[in-house]
Write a protein that holds these residues in place. Structure first.
Motif, PDB file in Angstrom:
ATOM      1  N   ALA A  17      -6.783   8.857  -8.688  1.00  0.00           N
ATOM      2  CA  ALA A  17      -7.662   7.828  -8.570  1.00  0.00           C
ATOM      3  C   ALA A  17      -7.262   6.633  -7.519  1.00  0.00           C
ATOM      4  CB  ALA A  17      -7.752   7.394  -9.393  1.00  0.00           C
ATOM      5  N   ILE A  18      -6.043   6.492  -7.842  1.00  0.00           N
ATOM      6  CA  ILE A  18      -5.316   5.254  -6.878  1.00  0.00           C
ATOM      7  C   ILE A  18      -4.802   5.555  -5.413  1.00  0.00           C
ATOM      8  CG2 ILE A  18      -3.247   4.139  -6.228  1.00  0.00           C
ATOM      9  CD1 ILE A  18      -1.679   4.788  -9.279  1.00  0.00           C
TER      10      ILE A  18
ATOM     11  N   ILE B 245      -9.024   1.027 -12.945  1.00  0.00           N
ATOM     12  CA  ILE B 245      -9.201   2.735 -12.624  1.00  0.00           C
ATOM     13  C   ILE B 245      -8.001   2.864 -13.897  1.00  0.00           C
ATOM     14  CG2 ILE B 245      -7.660   4.460 -11.504  1.00  0.00           C
ATOM     15  CD1 ILE B 245      -8.239   2.482  -9.204  1.00  0.00           C
TER      16      ILE B 245
ATOM     17  N   ASP C  40     -10.161   5.785 -15.105  1.00  0.00           N
ATOM     18  CA  ASP C  40      -9.827   7.492 -15.174  1.00  0.00           C
ATOM     19  C   ASP C  40      -8.532   8.155 -15.949  1.00  0.00           C
ATOM     20  OD1 ASP C  40     -10.812   8.087 -12.306  1.00  0.00           O
ATOM     21  OD2 ASP C  40     -11.078   5.905 -13.303  1.00  0.00           O
TER      22      ASP C  40
ATOM     23  N   SER D 273      -7.298   8.081  -3.944  1.00  0.00           N
ATOM     24  CA  SER D 273      -8.816   7.279  -3.347  1.00  0.00           C
ATOM     25  C   SER D 273      -9.127   5.971  -3.221  1.00  0.00           C
ATOM     26  CB  SER D 273      -9.670   7.940  -4.720  1.00  0.00           C
ATOM     27  OG  SER D 273     -10.952   8.108  -4.424  1.00  0.00           O
ATOM     28  N   TYR D 274      -8.863   5.571  -3.963  1.00  0.00           N
ATOM     29  CA  TYR D 274      -8.764   3.563  -4.533  1.00  0.00           C
ATOM     30  C   TYR D 274      -7.879   3.279  -3.307  1.00  0.00           C
ATOM     31  CZ  TYR D 274      -7.671  -0.897  -5.551  1.00  0.00           C
ATOM     32  OH  TYR D 274      -7.394  -2.593  -4.874  1.00  0.00           O
TER      33      TYR D 274
ATOM     34  N   THR E 284      -9.605   2.834   0.848  1.00  0.00           N
ATOM     35  CA  THR E 284     -10.703   1.821   1.436  1.00  0.00           C
ATOM     36  C   THR E 284     -11.217   0.373   0.616  1.00  0.00           C
ATOM     37  OG1 THR E 284     -12.049   2.204  -0.634  1.00  0.00           O
ATOM     38  CG2 THR E 284     -12.872   3.712   1.292  1.00  0.00           C
ATOM     39  N   ALA E 285      -9.725   0.232  -0.237  1.00  0.00           N
ATOM     40  CA  ALA E 285      -9.727  -0.941  -1.035  1.00  0.00           C
ATOM     41  C   ALA E 285      -8.942  -2.127   0.325  1.00  0.00           C
ATOM     42  CB  ALA E 285      -8.872  -0.540  -2.316  1.00  0.00           C
TER      43      ALA E 285
ATOM     44  N   ARG F  62       0.605  -1.492   0.119  1.00  0.00           N
ATOM     45  CA  ARG F  62      -0.494   0.511  -0.263  1.00  0.00           C
ATOM     46  C   ARG F  62       1.070   1.315   0.153  1.00  0.00           C
ATOM     47  NH1 ARG F  62      -5.273   0.385   1.695  1.00  0.00           N
ATOM     48  NH2 ARG F  62      -5.891  -1.192   2.676  1.00  0.00           N
TER      49      ARG F  62
ATOM     50  N   ASP G 120      -7.188  -4.213 -10.251  1.00  0.00           N
ATOM     51  CA  ASP G 120      -8.146  -2.672  -9.911  1.00  0.00           C
ATOM     52  C   ASP G 120      -7.478  -2.169 -10.246  1.00  0.00           C
ATOM     53  OD1 ASP G 120     -11.017  -4.116  -8.719  1.00  0.00           O
ATOM     54  OD2 ASP G 120     -10.035  -3.645  -6.611  1.00  0.00           O
ATOM     55  N   LEU G 121      -6.582  -1.847 -10.474  1.00  0.00           N
ATOM     56  CA  LEU G 121      -5.884  -0.725 -11.213  1.00  0.00           C
ATOM     57  C   LEU G 121      -5.605  -1.093 -12.403  1.00  0.00           C
ATOM     58  CD1 LEU G 121      -2.495  -0.574  -8.334  1.00  0.00           C
ATOM     59  CD2 LEU G 121      -4.410   0.508  -8.572  1.00  0.00           C
TER      60      LEU G 121
END
Length: 583
Positions: A421-422, A444, A448, A424-425, A428-429, A382, A440-441
């Motif tokens: 966008a990363i 995105i 995005d 923001s993701y 919570t991810a 992360r 998921d990326l």
């Protein structure tokens, strides 16, 4: 003393021969048509008498495809061309009438545009033809709202083409000359046209006919560059279409419950992109007034050389004749320039437009895939992603500058959007399953980022995700496999290879070093990999672009690092540095 206006560039042979060269081009493209060169007449090829009524149109050149483009079964049987924006001479019109009557003894209906020159020259030819025994009638057409209060009525605009279609279809149905003329005369009472121009046109070998400010448009301009009723400030498509429709609606006294045909005429220099927007506005705005749009015919019908602008013509399908007129306009024709057809027809009970949101649901990840990370590894993962995102955001200006020489200067903006966008993701991810995170990326990146960069990153990340999904454990070799898979996908679909001056030069240089140092200390491995990525990005400054947008640009504009290569070096360094410092 004002400077002489420059002559507008046109790809012609000469102003003197351009009309005849244009006609030769029509029959070169459509050899089923017959050119009568000395009289500038084009007809359908006919060897026997049809026994029916022939329909003749024409007028000045410069309005192409009008009128020769509408010669064909179901529309015109012939067209006569004058000089640019000039009526054809009487002798040429008379020749066209005689030629058509030779093979169409039902008679000849001559459709005449409501302009003084056309009225005089076509009218004289008709009278001469009658004296010689030819069965011929003329019908003057003029439906322009802007000039409708003139003594002779409105000028002839794109509505003349609707007359060609109506008359040609009636002829094929076997209607007699008087019946066709009467029906077309009734038809004309329910039609009106109004348009705007945004820029002037120019005759071959001449400067523009008039001037119009960059923020202005001319309402009601004619197809020969005649002034309109007023100059107005530019507006949005919605505003301009609304203004035109309101005047036509008032002129035709349309009310809720009426049915109409809409014709949208490109005056020559308007893009198809804009024309589609105009069509959408016409349909929406009329139907908001409870006026049903049965058909929209859009395209180049009666142009004004390269004039930028458009006309809207509405035909009110009245209760008595509307269904017949609709049938005639839907009838098949061989004319090359008619844009109507099966796809134009509006089916009763048709459903509205929308997306089936269930189609792509199966493409998402519904469950965890591949091996998982420990809590410590999740923290590192992360943090490394957040570090990469921060660097992409921070270096927006640098990447835009590198992209401005050979691209459209938006690489930094695109990657900044990805970085945001990363961030923001990751609020919570879960990052427990790296395969799912990379998937998921990739999604995105697609949504995005957009554009070429979004496609490249989405492909690479999706391929890396698939590689991790099939791994037995999360270790250095698994990440290496994912890295290789991502590069392979980018190369396969992007068409680039190392050495082509793209982000692959950074990734390839870094991965090569990473592979050769797998057995060294982790921090040493990461340091050497970062150094290699830096070298790979810097090397692109001296490369000749062979892929990507830069490959389309002259090498003189490509003298700095590739923006994509530099971006890859930035996020690689951010991720590996973070892991090296916190592992």
């Amino acid at each position: 003393m004002s400077a002489t206006k420059p002559i507008t560039k046109k790809i012609i042979n000469s102003p003197e021969t351009c009309v005849d060269d244009n006609l030769r081009g029509v029959v070169a493209t459509y050899p089923s048509l017959q050119l009568h060169p000395r009289h500038r007449v084009i007809t359908v090829r006919q060897k026997t008498d049809t026994g029916r009524v022939a329909v003749l149109g024409g007028g000045g050149s410069g309005h192409e495809p009008f009128a020769a483009g509408f010669v064909g079964s179901g529309m015109l049987d012939g067209a006569v061309a004058g000089g640019v924006f000039a009526s054809p001479p009487t002798g040429h019109v008379l020749y066209a009438i005689a030629q058509l009557y030779k093979y169409n003894t039902g008679g000849v209906l001559v459709i005449i545009g409501n302009y003084t020159g056309d009225r005089l020259n076509f009218g004289k030819a008709i009278e001469k033809a009658k004296i010689s025994g030819i069965k011929v009638e003329g019908l003057i057409v003029g439906e322009d709202v802007a000039s409708s209060k003139n003594k002779t009525g409105g000028r002839s605009m794109v509505g003349e083409v609707l007359f060609y279609k109506l008359a040609g279809a009636l002829s094929l149905r076997g209607y007699e000359l008087t019946a066709i003329s009467d029906e077309a005369g009734e038809f004309s009472k329910y039609m009106a046209t109004l348009g705007v121009c945004l820029s002037a046109c120019s005759l071959p070998g001449q400067p523009p006919l008039f001037e119009i400010a960059s923020d202005e448009m001319e309402l009601g301009a004619g197809v020969h560059g005649e002034a309109g009723i007023e100059k107005m400030k530019m507006g949005t498509a919605k505003e301009v279409v609304g203004m035109i429709l309101n005047q036509i609606i008032s002129h035709l006294k349309l009310v809720g419950g009426n049915r109409v045909i809409a014709m949208v005429d490109n005056l020559g220099g308007t893009s198809v992109f804009e024309m589609n927007i105009i069509s959408a506005e016409i349909k929406e705005q009329l139907e908001n007034k409870n006026i049903k749009v049965e058909r929209i015919f859009s395209g180049h019908f009666k142009t004004s050389l390269e004039m930028q602008g458009f006309q809207i013509c509405l035909l009110n399908l009245n209760k008595e004749k509307g269904d017949l007129w609709l049938e005639l306009l839907d009838a098949p024709t061989a004319a090359s320039a008619w844009s109507g057809g099966l796809l134009s027809v509006r089916s009763e009970g048709e459903e509205g437009h929308g997306d089936d949101d269930t189609l792509l649901q199966a493409g998402g990840r519904k469950s965890a895939s591949g091996p998982s990370l420990t809590l410590k590894q999740q923290e590192l993962f992360r943090g490394s992603l957040l570090a990469a995102a921060e660097d992409l955001i921070k270096n927006e200006a640098l990447l835009n500058k590198l992209d401005s020489g050979c691209g459209d200067g938006d690489c930094g903006i695109t990657l900044k959007n990805f970085g945001l966008a990363i961030q923001s993701y990751l609020k919570t991810a879960s990052v427990e399953y790296p395969s799912n995170v990379l998937w998921d990326l990739s999604e995105i990146a697609e949504t995005d980022m957009g554009g070429t960069s979004g496609g490249i990153y989405s492909l690479g990340l999706a391929a890396a995700s698939q590689a991790l999904a099939s791994a037995e454990s999360i270790d250095v070799s698994s990440w290496m496999k994912a890295w290789d898979s991502g590069m392979h996908a980018i190369s396969k679909y992007g068409g680039a290879e190392p050495g082509d001056r793209t982000m692959l030069d950074t990734l390839h240089s870094a991965s090569k070093t990473f592979r050769h140092n797998l057995n060294t200390d982790l921090r040493v491995l990461f340091k050497k990999t970062v150094d290699a990525s830096e070298e790979g990005a810097k090397a692109t400054a001296k490369m000749v672009a062979r892929a990507g947008r830069a490959s389309y640009v002259s090498p003189q504009y490509v003298q700095d690092e590739d923006a994509g290569a530099r971006a890859a070096a930035l996020w690689l360094k951010a991720m590996l540095t973070h892991i090296g410092e916190h592992a």
